[in-house]
Design a protein around this motif. Structure first.
Motif, PDB file in Angstrom:
ATOM      1  N   GLU B 406       0.844  -1.204   0.000  1.00  0.00           N
ATOM      2  CA  GLU B 406       0.000   0.000   0.000  1.00  0.00           C
ATOM      3  C   GLU B 406       0.882   1.257   0.000  1.00  0.00           C
ATOM      4  O   GLU B 406       0.619   2.209  -0.733  1.00  0.00           O
ATOM      5  CB  GLU B 406      -0.933   0.019   1.220  1.00  0.00           C
ATOM      6  CG  GLU B 406      -2.048  -1.026   1.188  1.00  0.00           C
ATOM      7  CD  GLU B 406      -3.162  -0.702   0.186  1.00  0.00           C
ATOM      8  OE1 GLU B 406      -3.262   0.454  -0.264  1.00  0.00           O
ATOM      9  OE2 GLU B 406      -3.929  -1.624  -0.156  1.00  0.00           O
ATOM     10  N   LEU B 409       2.658   1.842  -3.328  1.00  0.00           N
ATOM     11  CA  LEU B 409       1.780   2.492  -4.296  1.00  0.00           C
ATOM     12  C   LEU B 409       1.665   3.981  -3.997  1.00  0.00           C
ATOM     13  O   LEU B 409       1.695   4.820  -4.904  1.00  0.00           O
ATOM     14  CB  LEU B 409       0.392   1.829  -4.253  1.00  0.00           C
ATOM     15  CG  LEU B 409      -0.661   2.398  -5.191  1.00  0.00           C
ATOM     16  CD1 LEU B 409      -0.212   2.345  -6.644  1.00  0.00           C
ATOM     17  CD2 LEU B 409      -1.978   1.642  -5.030  1.00  0.00           C
ATOM     18  N   ASN B 413       2.791   7.025  -6.506  1.00  0.00           N
ATOM     19  CA  ASN B 413       1.916   8.139  -6.862  1.00  0.00           C
ATOM     20  C   ASN B 413       2.531   9.476  -6.488  1.00  0.00           C
ATOM     21  O   ASN B 413       2.391  10.465  -7.206  1.00  0.00           O
ATOM     22  CB  ASN B 413       0.549   7.968  -6.192  1.00  0.00           C
ATOM     23  CG  ASN B 413      -0.390   7.153  -7.064  1.00  0.00           C
ATOM     24  OD1 ASN B 413      -0.513   7.410  -8.259  1.00  0.00           O
ATOM     25  ND2 ASN B 413      -1.042   6.172  -6.478  1.00  0.00           N
ATOM     26  N   ILE B 414       3.232   9.514  -5.363  1.00  0.00           N
ATOM     27  CA  ILE B 414       3.910  10.744  -4.957  1.00  0.00           C
ATOM     28  C   ILE B 414       4.986  11.109  -5.975  1.00  0.00           C
ATOM     29  O   ILE B 414       5.152  12.274  -6.326  1.00  0.00           O
ATOM     30  CB  ILE B 414       4.536  10.582  -3.547  1.00  0.00           C
ATOM     31  CG1 ILE B 414       3.433  10.530  -2.490  1.00  0.00           C
ATOM     32  CG2 ILE B 414       5.501  11.722  -3.249  1.00  0.00           C
ATOM     33  CD1 ILE B 414       3.942  10.217  -1.086  1.00  0.00           C
ATOM     34  N   MET B 416       5.019  10.585  -9.130  1.00  0.00           N
ATOM     35  CA  MET B 416       4.341  11.255 -10.244  1.00  0.00           C
ATOM     36  C   MET B 416       3.992  12.684  -9.865  1.00  0.00           C
ATOM     37  O   MET B 416       4.117  13.613 -10.668  1.00  0.00           O
ATOM     38  CB  MET B 416       3.028  10.539 -10.591  1.00  0.00           C
ATOM     39  CG  MET B 416       3.169   9.197 -11.263  1.00  0.00           C
ATOM     40  SD  MET B 416       1.520   8.505 -11.641  1.00  0.00           S
ATOM     41  CE  MET B 416       0.945   9.657 -12.902  1.00  0.00           C
ATOM     42  N   ALA B 434       3.801   3.713 -11.114  1.00  0.00           N
ATOM     43  CA  ALA B 434       2.510   3.669 -10.423  1.00  0.00           C
ATOM     44  C   ALA B 434       1.644   2.527 -10.962  1.00  0.00           C
ATOM     45  O   ALA B 434       0.958   1.841 -10.200  1.00  0.00           O
ATOM     46  CB  ALA B 434       1.786   5.010 -10.564  1.00  0.00           C
ATOM     47  N   ARG B 435       1.683   2.320 -12.275  1.00  0.00           N
ATOM     48  CA  ARG B 435       0.896   1.218 -12.844  1.00  0.00           C
ATOM     49  C   ARG B 435       1.456  -0.131 -12.408  1.00  0.00           C
ATOM     50  O   ARG B 435       0.724  -1.061 -12.060  1.00  0.00           O
ATOM     51  CB  ARG B 435       0.854   1.329 -14.371  1.00  0.00           C
ATOM     52  CG  ARG B 435      -0.084   2.433 -14.869  1.00  0.00           C
ATOM     53  CD  ARG B 435      -0.216   2.426 -16.391  1.00  0.00           C
ATOM     54  NE  ARG B 435       1.001   2.861 -17.068  1.00  0.00           N
ATOM     55  CZ  ARG B 435       1.841   2.076 -17.720  1.00  0.00           C
ATOM     56  NH1 ARG B 435       1.602   0.772 -17.807  1.00  0.00           N
ATOM     57  NH2 ARG B 435       2.910   2.569 -18.300  1.00  0.00           N
ATOM     58  N   ASP B 436       2.783  -0.256 -12.448  1.00  0.00           N
ATOM     59  CA  ASP B 436       3.401  -1.524 -12.035  1.00  0.00           C
ATOM     60  C   ASP B 436       3.149  -1.792 -10.550  1.00  0.00           C
ATOM     61  O   ASP B 436       2.881  -2.933 -10.147  1.00  0.00           O
ATOM     62  CB  ASP B 436       4.916  -1.485 -12.293  1.00  0.00           C
ATOM     63  CG  ASP B 436       5.274  -1.609 -13.780  1.00  0.00           C
ATOM     64  OD1 ASP B 436       4.360  -1.798 -14.599  1.00  0.00           O
ATOM     65  OD2 ASP B 436       6.469  -1.503 -14.120  1.00  0.00           O
ATOM     66  N   ARG B 438       0.697  -0.915  -8.823  1.00  0.00           N
ATOM     67  CA  ARG B 438      -0.720  -1.107  -8.486  1.00  0.00           C
ATOM     68  C   ARG B 438      -1.100  -2.577  -8.291  1.00  0.00           C
ATOM     69  O   ARG B 438      -2.019  -2.893  -7.538  1.00  0.00           O
ATOM     70  CB  ARG B 438      -1.599  -0.459  -9.572  1.00  0.00           C
ATOM     71  CG  ARG B 438      -3.097  -0.455  -9.250  1.00  0.00           C
ATOM     72  CD  ARG B 438      -3.373   0.393  -8.032  1.00  0.00           C
ATOM     73  NE  ARG B 438      -4.706   0.247  -7.489  1.00  0.00           N
ATOM     74  CZ  ARG B 438      -5.071  -0.714  -6.637  1.00  0.00           C
ATOM     75  NH1 ARG B 438      -4.193  -1.633  -6.250  1.00  0.00           N
ATOM     76  NH2 ARG B 438      -6.283  -0.756  -6.167  1.00  0.00           N
ATOM     77  N   ILE B 439      -0.398  -3.481  -8.968  1.00  0.00           N
ATOM     78  CA  ILE B 439      -0.762  -4.902  -8.854  1.00  0.00           C
ATOM     79  C   ILE B 439      -0.444  -5.463  -7.462  1.00  0.00           C
ATOM     80  O   ILE B 439      -1.074  -6.414  -6.993  1.00  0.00           O
ATOM     81  CB  ILE B 439      -0.039  -5.752  -9.942  1.00  0.00           C
ATOM     82  CG1 ILE B 439      -0.570  -7.191  -9.969  1.00  0.00           C
ATOM     83  CG2 ILE B 439       1.462  -5.769  -9.739  1.00  0.00           C
ATOM     84  CD1 ILE B 439      -2.028  -7.345 -10.296  1.00  0.00           C
ATOM     85  N   THR B 441      -0.944  -4.699  -4.421  1.00  0.00           N
ATOM     86  CA  THR B 441      -1.942  -4.821  -3.354  1.00  0.00           C
ATOM     87  C   THR B 441      -3.058  -5.784  -3.751  1.00  0.00           C
ATOM     88  O   THR B 441      -4.004  -5.991  -2.996  1.00  0.00           O
ATOM     89  CB  THR B 441      -2.581  -3.455  -3.014  1.00  0.00           C
ATOM     90  OG1 THR B 441      -3.423  -3.047  -4.088  1.00  0.00           O
ATOM     91  CG2 THR B 441      -1.521  -2.392  -2.765  1.00  0.00           C
TER      92      THR B 441
END
Lengths: 605, 605
Positions: B406, B409, B413-414, B416, B434-436, B438-439, B441
């Motif tokens: 968590e 992720l 995001n930070i 970005m 961020a996309r990578d 995301r999986i 969690t």
């Protein structure tokens, strides 16, 4: 794949029962036509357009993306047709003056429309959405001739507009912009420079594109005081508004982005492009600021939109997918397992999405009434009125934009989480929402910029804390009215304590800032999020109060709806609002823990 | 684009100064070869592989993705070559027994390797990573013949492996699986069914792929007690391990995913595929659970990896991009504006990333020593030893997996966010992270499953709170040692209070659960995150204590490094740890606010 269904019941609850829009509209100079019947018809018809025309091309638009070929940008399949239907329905000019062909209705209806459209298809909505800033600029700063040429086709939607601010070297810090405007003998200007991140900068939806461009005159002072505004049309119109010669502004490329892939984000090259000064020389940035509030609230809507869409998708899945048994015993004994919605932790996720979507919507609707009054000030040419409401709106703007887009992103991520691994797969549409939502905290001023605007500008500099005092005074009035109401007591006392704390925190930061100037930047993110949670708490309490009242007065034709509102409010106060404590806890730390680390000591090889 | 540089200084600080790996390795039966020199050489060589071979194909791998054509999967350009280098370096068998061609080193080195590889290129790392589960299964449950055939090529990396658990109708709830295994006269089985989300299920990197498949025997009991494990190789090997005939298992399609796009996620169709039972009939799920801890810690590493990579990218950008002036006055007066890193709110973001990456790394390294002891139990065939350490590790596993992914992720995001709008553009590489991330969690048990595992299984059911009491007792010992140390006092007292609160919360939930069984699911997410923040606080205090000691004893060859550690710990306690209060605040609410809303009242049309 989430199938968008406009939340009409909730929207009507807010409009008619919580905020009394019918009464509000009678106070507006342009509110006479916004009768309850008319509003209901508009909302219903807009819902139909969104559900049947825009939503079906949302996922396909993402998968296909925009096409770029030798300066020409083509939108994904179905976009042109949808846009034509949008124009044919007269939707673009909903809140623009009838003298330019608009419907002259209050601005709030435009925000309500924008939420539905944006939820159905955010990428699509950006094309007509970007025109708004352009239209507002021309309305407020253009001369009569400019208004007569540009407003009718923009209001109709036959033309679209853009805002060309950002350049490769600067976004936030517009004082750094370099695009030049050279005056010509005929009173026009020639603009040269490169603008980036121009949404709807080039596309195939309209017959002309009108760029509002920030640029510098040759003798302009350095920095933000030397920026002027220009109209640069793609095709030069004649005085009657007929499209003429192609101007030398062109799209150099489109960006490959994480999301909103059906929205064309363009690099725009101005190569001695013909432009027309709009407003006063060197006063361009002030002009930009005057409608920043509305533009930012338009972006705040994105938080609600993606919270809602992701919630709708997750809710449907949670009812249909079965996994394990609820801890308190089988809920669907005849099935192989219980539906996800019976698990408390899944409910926590769904309810978090729900309080964000519905709480955020309430915040937007509330602010939209301020926007109505502000717009009335413009229409009536009453500068004082305009400034009064712009100021009031100005306090909420960074809260709405900063807080709601952050929470919208959280909701979008939660929606994926409810889907488990399936949330990560494109065909289900849930990950698209997270990618689309991700831009909202970045553009139109990052969350950090909103936070600094709120604490530094709106709260400390402009009002010395008065903005917080004023709003919390309103909240306390509400608390006073309900303090002896047994059912509302829990909300009332939580809110009262938070109002006291909010004022205390504001004063403490103000005092600390005298010695520790970095504290404003150090505390602003916590202050923004704290303000957001407290503001949303008020609007949940307000909704609960209305729901209790409806239930108490019997005759509630839909008791389940009001009951659900009350239970959702309870969830908010018990499960989301405690986060405010975390923000309060770190906000007052001196800036030292942020500033002391030497910039070369952030990492060691 | 972030250029990965292995954080060797931080890794060595943890290994040599905080957790004393050299001393730890002397306690292991397979630790003799892990001399400081050897470890240093391995780490340095691995860093080189990651920086020079894996990192350069990370962005290109995402852009290209995997290709699927008629059951054949092709990895992106450069992957095969990189994989060959990985195999040639002997990296796959680093921690596997020498008798099968491995290097026989402690498991912790494999985790340290995995973090570097995963940070450089997570998609790539998943191919050899998935083999681990397969190898562990065969090592622990295979018979001698199976080990002799499968282990050598798997350890070498010439073959790879998968874990085939998930089916379309179930992921978490494996009791629902339907894949069938029909016994054959020759002692083999024929497997029929469809498995989805099979990472590395098909690809072009290895000469054979060994699937470990969960399936049901014809007479198997319903639910989780009727699941058996099978080895299903893509090509049937002979007794000498030579690859033979093609088995009837094939890839039906690959998923189009939000991220980790260079990792092939396959639908695998078993159509009377030949399989070999491994372990006892109907005991397959228990077998899976025995190495779930290591698999989940392998995923927890992803949180650290993406926090680190995003931090490296954001830090470089924050030093180079200039915007506005710091609130406390110009920091780079000769420049047009100050670098982002001089703004307090940007520092807040960077430091948040830094405490997540470094704090998470410390948590992983600590747990890796437990993994070493546990693995020793397996090697020594000492079931008691194995269970003791597996239990100890079991408490941390959901905290590491749930909390760190968590926060990973969040950090992505930070990163970005620091880039502003540029963070949203693919070419900069920040949005890919961020996309990578995301999986992480979602797979290997969602955060919700980790939370339930922690609170429901590890804390309440298995230990009646003892797991929390044991760990907090260790923390309190640390506090006792440092309570009179002026510099450490602030950390010590914060930690002491948190330890008391953690035990109190545990007891309260335990008591409430007697009447309100849903409370465990209702509270588990807050409990998980709370546990994470407190655990991370301990490891930051530990790092600060070591840093103070090094500084006090003079002779610190790099005072800036220790100073930075102390200042970063201070940031953690002041700015991140207050979030624990929010989780504590909502955790004890009865489950009513989650459970009362009727499932049909979540939305109204």
């Amino acid at each position: 794949m989430p199938t968008y269904k406009a939340p009409l019941r909730d929207m009507r609850f807010l409009m008619n029962e919580v905020f009394d829009f019918p009464a509000h509209y009678t106070t507006l100079s342009n509110g006479a036509d916004a009768t309850p019947d008319m509003v209901d018809a508009i909302v219903g018809e807009c819902a139909r357009l969104c559900e049947e025309v825009l939503a079906p091309i949302n996922l396909s638009g993402d998968l296909e993306g925009c096409h770029f070929d030798n300066s020409v940008v083509t939108t994904p399949k179905g976009f042109k047709d949808a846009y034509d239907q949008y124009v044919a329905g007269g939707w673009q000019g909903l809140s623009h003056p009838t003298e330019y062909g608009g419907q002259g209705l209050p601005m709030s209806l435009n925000l309500i429309k924008a939420e539905m459209m944006g939820t159905a298809n955010w990428s699509f909505t950006m094309y007509p959405g970007l025109s708004l800033g352009c239209m507002n600029t021309i309305m407020q700063y253009g001369d009569e001739a400019q208004k007569n040429v540009y407003m009718p086709p923009l209001v109709e939607g036959r033309w679209s507009g853009t805002m060309c601010l950002t350049e490769p070297q600067c976004g936030t810090d517009l004082g750094q912009i370099k695009t030049k405007a050279e005056p010509q003998a005929d009173g026009t200007y020639k603009l040269t420079g490169t603008k980036i991140f121009i949404s709807a900068g080039e596309h195939d939806l309209t017959e002309n594109i009108v760029h509002i461009v920030l640029a510098r005159l040759p003798d302009a002072p350095k920095g933000t005081r030397g920026i002027s505004l220009f109209i640069v049309p793609k095709f030069i119109p004649d005085a009657q508004g007929n499209v003429g010669e192609r101007n030398s502004v062109s799209c150099g490329s489109i960006e490959h982005k994480m999301g909103i892939r059906a929205s064309a984000t363009c690099v725009m090259n101005f190569d001695n492009a013909i432009g027309y000064l709009i407003g006063l020389p060197n006063k361009g940035l002030e002009a930009m600021f005057t409608f920043m509030n509305t533009a930012r609230i338009g972006t705040a809507v994105q938080g609600v939109a993606h919270a809602e869409l992701s919630y709708q998708g997750a809710l449907a899945y949670a009812k249909e997918r079965r996994s394990m048994r609820a801890l308190s015993g089988k809920k669907e004994p005849e099935q192989i397992a219980d539906a996800l919605i019976y698990h408390a932790d899944v409910r926590r996720m769904l309810l978090t999405q729900k309080v964000i979507a519905e709480g955020g919507r309430a915040m937007i609707y509330y602010a939209s009434q301020y926007a109505d009054h502000m717009t009335n000030g413009i229409i009536e040419n009453d500068q004082k009125k305009y400034e009064y409401w712009d100021d009031k709106l100005g306090f909420f703007t960074p809260i709405l934009k900063g807080f709601l887009t952050e929470l919208g992103l959280e909701s979008a991520n939660i929606g994926m989480q409810v889907f488990g691994g399936h949330g990560y797969i494109k065909e289900h549409g849930m990950e698209q929402i997270a990618r689309d939502a991700r831009i909202a905290t970045l553009y139109e001023g990052t969350t950090g910029i909103q936070a600094l605007d709120l604490l530094g500008r709106k709260v400390l500099l402009q009002s010395k804390g008065k903005a917080v005092r004023d709003f919390t005074a309103d909240v306390l009035k509400f608390c006073g009215r309900h303090a002896r109401d047994k059912q509302m007591r829990r909300y009332v006392w939580d809110l009262t304590k938070l109002c006291a704390q909010w004022n205390y925190l504001t004063t403490r930061i103000m005092l600390t800032a005298r010695k520790d100037r970095d504290i404003v930047s150090a505390a602003c993110n916590d202050f923004l999020m704290y303000s957001g949670y407290v503001t949303m708490a008020y609007f949940w309490a307000l909704q609960a109060a209305v729901a209790y009242e409806k239930l108490a007065n019997g005759g509630a034709e839909q008791a389940e709806f009001y009951q659900a509102k009350i239970q959702t409010a309870e969830f908010y106060f018990e499960r989301l609002l405690p986060r405010a404590a975390g923000h309060a806890g770190s906000m007052l730390s001196p800036s030292k823990s942020l500033m002391q680390l030497d910039k070369d000591a952030f990492a060691f090889g």
